[in-house]
Write an enzyme that holds these catalytic residues in place. Sequence first.
Site, short mmCIF file in Angstrom:
data_model
loop_
_atom_site.label_atom_id
_atom_site.label_comp_id
_atom_site.label_asym_id
_atom_site.label_seq_id
_atom_site.Cartn_x
_atom_site.Cartn_y
_atom_site.Cartn_z
N SER A 108 0.36 4.51 -3.07
CA SER A 108 -1.05 4.18 -3.24
C SER A 108 -1.88 5.46 -3.11
CB SER A 108 -1.44 3.18 -2.15
OG SER A 108 -2.80 3.29 -1.86
N SER A 109 -3.08 5.42 -3.68
CA SER A 109 -3.92 6.62 -3.65
C SER A 109 -4.46 6.94 -2.25
CB SER A 109 -5.09 6.47 -4.64
OG SER A 109 -5.85 5.34 -4.31
N CYS A 110 -4.23 6.05 -1.28
CA CYS A 110 -4.69 6.33 0.08
C CYS A 110 -3.82 7.36 0.80
CB CYS A 110 -4.79 5.06 0.91
SG CYS A 110 -3.21 4.32 1.26
N TYR A 137 -0.49 2.78 6.96
CA TYR A 137 0.10 2.50 5.64
C TYR A 137 0.31 3.80 4.87
CZ TYR A 137 0.34 0.60 0.87
OH TYR A 137 0.71 0.29 -0.41
N LYS A 141 3.76 5.55 3.34
CA LYS A 141 3.96 5.89 1.92
C LYS A 141 4.24 7.39 1.76
CE LYS A 141 3.94 1.92 0.15
NZ LYS A 141 5.16 1.43 -0.51
N HIS A 180 -7.80 -7.28 -1.33
CA HIS A 180 -8.57 -6.11 -1.74
C HIS A 180 -9.92 -6.56 -2.29
CE1 HIS A 180 -4.44 -4.41 -1.81
NE2 HIS A 180 -5.07 -3.38 -1.29
#
Length: 321
Positions: A108-110, A137, A141, A180
């Site tokens: 994910s872009s986070c 999270y 990742k 989300h």
Amino acid sequence: MESASRIYVAGHSGLAGSALVRALRAAGFHNLVLRSHAELELRDARAVADFFARERPEHVFLAAAKAGGILANDRYPADFIRDNLAIELNVVCEAARAGVRRLLLLGSSCIYPRDCPQPMQEAHLLTGPLEATNRAYAVAKIAGIELCWSYNRQHGTRFLAAMPTNLFGPGDQYDLQTSHVLPALIRKVHEAKARGERTVTVWGSGRPRREFLYSDDMAEACVFLMRLSEAAFAGLAAPGVVPLINVGAGKDLSIAELAVLVGEALGYEGGFIYDASKPDGTPRKLLDTSRLAALGWRPRIGLRAGIALAYRDFLARESAA
Ligand code: GFB
């Protein structure tokens, strides 16, 4: 990947995994290995080892994850880091042991720093502190990326991590506490319209900017990556390079703009109010997708069209429930 290749899609019933199955089938891949959560517990190392030894998939898409919106991430960090680390560890290590030819891990872009320069390039990984609401999270990742890289370096595997931006689409999670923002706004606007309410409450200030990608576009990008020539794939997943590639739409908008767009798509004439007691999260996270674009891939489904498709799916699920 050839049309008869044995391809395991981990997490095939989720938002990302179900889109991967649609994209693979549409591209003629018919030898898919799929296991429901009840059939295979990916957090159980023994069960995953037995599965890989028995099924011997040649390619793996790792779309199984514990995922959720800002509030779920903030409230249950232990669940998010524990489950995601366990799934990644079990699947990546057993895939390597079983001789899987290519593996694509979804993140994910986070993973990028909270105050990352925009748009965020792959090279920005680990260059600054993470956003607090989803640090657990994100660390899981990032560990997944490092795991892929370590196996590529030590064992010569070809494992790649793809980081999609915020996804939405068929089979999304519409529970207001865990979802989300996009599915949450679809539900909130739909219900306000049905009840004749004049306002919908949006969390936070409405100022954060987000980028949204329709799940089928993300899936096509992933299948495109897994079908790259040996030379092109090695350019992404050779031992000497961080095996990381961004998958995004290339545009972002503010949450306030998104709310208006959802309102228009659903024919809602009321307004929006903002609940400042809820977190904003990262101010902005627009992915730089130039590496993927240079390989020849671009998204096809625009945000407006995607919202209309997602709403159709929401209505179908509501009437089936
Ligand atoms: O989509 P979202 O939950 O996740 O929230 P993140 C995006 C923005 O929308 C935040 C606002 O600024 C929220 O405050 N928002 C407004 C809402 N109304 C709502 C609402 O009703 N529900 C929700 N959920 N948000 C998550 C991460 O970040 O997204 C994960 O926690 C992961 O780690 C994922 O990266 C893609 O974009 O903030």
